[in-house]
Design a protein around this motif. Structure first.
Motif, PDB file in Angstrom:
ATOM      1  N   PRO A  34       0.816  -1.207   0.000  1.00  0.00           N
ATOM      2  CA  PRO A  34       0.000   0.000   0.000  1.00  0.00           C
ATOM      3  C   PRO A  34       0.852   1.260   0.000  1.00  0.00           C
ATOM      4  O   PRO A  34       1.936   1.290   0.575  1.00  0.00           O
ATOM      5  N   VAL A  35       0.334   2.298  -0.652  1.00  0.00           N
ATOM      6  CA  VAL A  35       1.057   3.556  -0.712  1.00  0.00           C
ATOM      7  C   VAL A  35       0.689   4.466   0.449  1.00  0.00           C
ATOM      8  O   VAL A  35       1.184   5.562   0.557  1.00  0.00           O
ATOM      9  N   THR A  36      -0.209   4.004   1.309  1.00  0.00           N
ATOM     10  CA  THR A  36      -0.551   4.792   2.481  1.00  0.00           C
ATOM     11  C   THR A  36      -0.122   4.029   3.722  1.00  0.00           C
ATOM     12  O   THR A  36      -0.075   2.812   3.732  1.00  0.00           O
ATOM     13  N   THR A  37       0.216   4.766   4.748  1.00  0.00           N
ATOM     14  CA  THR A  37       0.579   4.141   6.011  1.00  0.00           C
ATOM     15  C   THR A  37      -0.041   4.931   7.142  1.00  0.00           C
ATOM     16  O   THR A  37      -0.390   6.092   6.984  1.00  0.00           O
ATOM     17  N   THR A  38      -0.184   4.279   8.259  1.00  0.00           N
ATOM     18  CA  THR A  38      -0.648   4.955   9.457  1.00  0.00           C
ATOM     19  C   THR A  38       0.481   4.875  10.473  1.00  0.00           C
ATOM     20  O   THR A  38       1.021   3.806  10.708  1.00  0.00           O
ATOM     21  N   MET A  39       0.833   6.013  11.039  1.00  0.00           N
ATOM     22  CA  MET A  39       1.924   6.028  12.011  1.00  0.00           C
ATOM     23  C   MET A  39       1.363   5.755  13.397  1.00  0.00           C
ATOM     24  O   MET A  39       0.253   6.161  13.730  1.00  0.00           O
ATOM     25  N   ALA A  40       2.140   5.068  14.199  1.00  0.00           N
ATOM     26  CA  ALA A  40       1.717   4.734  15.547  1.00  0.00           C
ATOM     27  C   ALA A  40       1.659   5.986  16.412  1.00  0.00           C
ATOM     28  O   ALA A  40       2.390   6.940  16.192  1.00  0.00           O
ATOM     29  N   PRO A  41       0.753   5.984  17.415  1.00  0.00           N
ATOM     30  CA  PRO A  41       0.700   7.126  18.331  1.00  0.00           C
ATOM     31  C   PRO A  41       2.062   7.361  18.968  1.00  0.00           C
ATOM     32  O   PRO A  41       2.824   6.439  19.209  1.00  0.00           O
ATOM     33  N   GLY A  42       2.357   8.602  19.235  1.00  0.00           N
ATOM     34  CA  GLY A  42       3.638   8.954  19.825  1.00  0.00           C
ATOM     35  C   GLY A  42       4.687   9.265  18.780  1.00  0.00           C
ATOM     36  O   GLY A  42       5.781   9.677  19.106  1.00  0.00           O
ATOM     37  N   GLY A  43       4.364   9.103  17.500  1.00  0.00           N
ATOM     38  CA  GLY A  43       5.323   9.383  16.444  1.00  0.00           C
ATOM     39  C   GLY A  43       5.260  10.832  16.009  1.00  0.00           C
ATOM     40  O   GLY A  43       5.253  11.119  14.842  1.00  0.00           O
ATOM     41  N   SER A  44       5.187  11.743  16.975  1.00  0.00           N
ATOM     42  CA  SER A  44       4.952  13.141  16.629  1.00  0.00           C
ATOM     43  C   SER A  44       6.230  13.958  16.498  1.00  0.00           C
ATOM     44  O   SER A  44       6.149  15.154  16.295  1.00  0.00           O
ATOM     45  N   SER A  45       7.412  13.366  16.606  1.00  0.00           N
ATOM     46  CA  SER A  45       8.632  14.158  16.492  1.00  0.00           C
ATOM     47  C   SER A  45       8.763  14.858  15.143  1.00  0.00           C
ATOM     48  O   SER A  45       9.199  16.006  15.109  1.00  0.00           O
ATOM     49  N   PRO A  46       8.341  14.262  14.015  1.00  0.00           N
ATOM     50  CA  PRO A  46       8.390  15.033  12.778  1.00  0.00           C
ATOM     51  C   PRO A  46       7.394  16.197  12.800  1.00  0.00           C
ATOM     52  O   PRO A  46       7.647  17.239  12.200  1.00  0.00           O
ATOM     53  N   VAL A  47       6.282  16.024  13.502  1.00  0.00           N
ATOM     54  CA  VAL A  47       5.300  17.101  13.616  1.00  0.00           C
ATOM     55  C   VAL A  47       5.898  18.250  14.418  1.00  0.00           C
ATOM     56  O   VAL A  47       5.766  19.419  14.037  1.00  0.00           O
ATOM     57  N   THR A  48       6.589  17.925  15.490  1.00  0.00           N
ATOM     58  CA  THR A  48       7.259  18.951  16.290  1.00  0.00           C
ATOM     59  C   THR A  48       8.273  19.690  15.428  1.00  0.00           C
ATOM     60  O   THR A  48       8.377  20.920  15.474  1.00  0.00           O
ATOM     61  N   GLU A  49       9.015  18.944  14.616  1.00  0.00           N
ATOM     62  CA  GLU A  49       9.993  19.544  13.703  1.00  0.00           C
ATOM     63  C   GLU A  49       9.296  20.454  12.690  1.00  0.00           C
ATOM     64  O   GLU A  49       9.767  21.559  12.399  1.00  0.00           O
ATOM     65  N   LEU A  50       8.155  20.003  12.162  1.00  0.00           N
ATOM     66  CA  LEU A  50       7.388  20.803  11.207  1.00  0.00           C
ATOM     67  C   LEU A  50       6.939  22.114  11.841  1.00  0.00           C
ATOM     68  O   LEU A  50       7.123  23.189  11.271  1.00  0.00           O
ATOM     69  N   TYR A  51       6.358  22.040  13.032  1.00  0.00           N
ATOM     70  CA  TYR A  51       5.845  23.240  13.705  1.00  0.00           C
ATOM     71  C   TYR A  51       6.962  24.190  14.142  1.00  0.00           C
ATOM     72  O   TYR A  51       6.710  25.362  14.377  1.00  0.00           O
ATOM     73  N   ALA A  52       8.178  23.685  14.250  1.00  0.00           N
ATOM     74  CA  ALA A  52       9.309  24.541  14.638  1.00  0.00           C
ATOM     75  C   ALA A  52       9.828  25.367  13.463  1.00  0.00           C
ATOM     76  O   ALA A  52      10.598  26.307  13.658  1.00  0.00           O
ATOM     77  N   LEU A  53       9.402  25.029  12.243  1.00  0.00           N
ATOM     78  CA  LEU A  53       9.909  25.712  11.052  1.00  0.00           C
ATOM     79  C   LEU A  53       9.228  27.057  10.812  1.00  0.00           C
ATOM     80  O   LEU A  53       8.047  27.226  11.089  1.00  0.00           O
ATOM     81  N   SER A  54       9.996  27.953  10.265  1.00  0.00           N
ATOM     82  CA  SER A  54       9.480  29.184   9.663  1.00  0.00           C
ATOM     83  C   SER A  54      10.001  29.183   8.235  1.00  0.00           C
ATOM     84  O   SER A  54      11.205  29.103   8.011  1.00  0.00           O
ATOM     85  N   LEU A  55       9.066  29.218   7.290  1.00  0.00           N
ATOM     86  CA  LEU A  55       9.426  29.127   5.875  1.00  0.00           C
ATOM     87  C   LEU A  55       8.855  30.306   5.104  1.00  0.00           C
ATOM     88  O   LEU A  55       7.780  30.808   5.460  1.00  0.00           O
ATOM     89  N   PRO A  56       9.529  30.713   4.042  1.00  0.00           N
ATOM     90  CA  PRO A  56       8.942  31.759   3.207  1.00  0.00           C
ATOM     91  C   PRO A  56       7.754  31.199   2.422  1.00  0.00           C
ATOM     92  O   PRO A  56       7.782  30.048   1.978  1.00  0.00           O
ATOM     93  N   ASP A  57       6.724  32.021   2.279  1.00  0.00           N
ATOM     94  CA  ASP A  57       5.608  31.621   1.427  1.00  0.00           C
ATOM     95  C   ASP A  57       5.952  31.969  -0.016  1.00  0.00           C
ATOM     96  O   ASP A  57       7.054  32.447  -0.299  1.00  0.00           O
TER      97      ASP A  57
END
Length: 183
Positions: A34-57
Motif C-alpha cells: 500500500p502507498v498509504t501508512t498509518t503512524m503509531a501514536p507517539g510518532g509526533s517528532s516530525p510534527v514537532t519539527e514541522l511546527y518549529a519551522l518558519s518558511l517563506p511563502d
C-alpha cells in the motif's frame, strides 16, 4: 545436435523461465504494498519539527508553521516540475474549500527554489498556503516516513498533533476524503 540434446536444452530453458517468472512475480507482490501508512501514536517528532519551522511563502514572506497547531493539517510535499503534484493541486484546493469550516488546513511545502515556486504560484491559482523549503523539504518528508524521497508525498496530521496517515504518490481523493471524514 541430437534429439535428446534438444529436449534437454528445452527442459532446462523452461525451468529457468519458470524460475525467472516466479522471482519476477514475487518482486511485483512486494512492490504492490500500500502507498498509504498509518503512524503509531507517539510518532509526533516530525510534527514537532514541522511546527518549529518558519518558511517563506510563495510571496517571500516568512511564516511560522506553528500557526497551524491545533488544526487538522494536510501537508502536501510537492514540486512545480512534478506532473502528479501539479495535477492534484486543483483537488487539494477544493478540499481546502470543502473542509475549511471543519478545522482543516491544507498547506503545500515546495521542494524547489523560491523563484521557481513564486513563478509557479503566479501562473496557477492555489487556494491554500504554499511554502518554500528547497531540498530540506525532502529531508523533512523522510522524517515522516517517505524513505524514497518521492513526490508528491502528503501527510495527514490530526488536531492532536499526531500523524494519522501518509500518502506517497498521486492522491486517491475518495480515500483521502474518507480519511478526512474520520477526523
Amino acid at each position: 545436435m541430437t534429439k535428446k540434446n534438444i529436449i534437454a536444452c528445452t527442459i532446462v530453458a523452461l525451468l529457468f523461465g519458470a524460475m525467472g517468472a516466479y522471482v519476477g512475480l514475487s518482486k511485483n507482490k512486494q512492490a504492490a504494498a500500500p502507498v498509504t501508512t498509518t503512524m503509531a501514536p507517539g510518532g509526533s517528532s516530525p510534527v514537532t519539527e514541522l511546527y518549529a519551522l518558519s518558511l517563506p511563502d510563495a510571496a517571500g514572506a516568512t511564516q511560522a508553521l506553528s500557526q497551524w497547531k491545533g488544526k487538522n493539517l494536510l501537508v502536501n510535499f510537492w514540486a512545480p516540475w512534478c506532473p502528479p503534484c501539479v495535477q492534484e493541486m486543483p483537488e487539494l484546493s477544493a478540499i481546502q474549500g470543502d473542509f475549511a469550516g471543519k478545522n482543516l488546513q491544507v498547506i503545500g511545502i515546495g521542494i524547489d527554489s523560491a523563484s521557481n515556486i513564486a513563478a509557479f504560484a503566479e501562473k496557477v491559482k492555489i487556494a491554500y498556503p504554499v511554502y518554500v523549503s528547497g531540498m530540506s523539504g525532502t529531508d523533512l518528508s523522510r522524517h515522516f516516513g517517505n524513505t524514497t524521497g518521492g513526490l508528491p508525498f502528503t501527510v495527514l496530521i490530526g488536531a492532536d498533533g499526531e500523524v494519522k496517515k501518509t500518502y506517497l504518490g498521486r492522491l486517491k481523493f475518495d480515500q483521502l476524503r474518507a480519511d478526512l471524514g474520520k477526523l
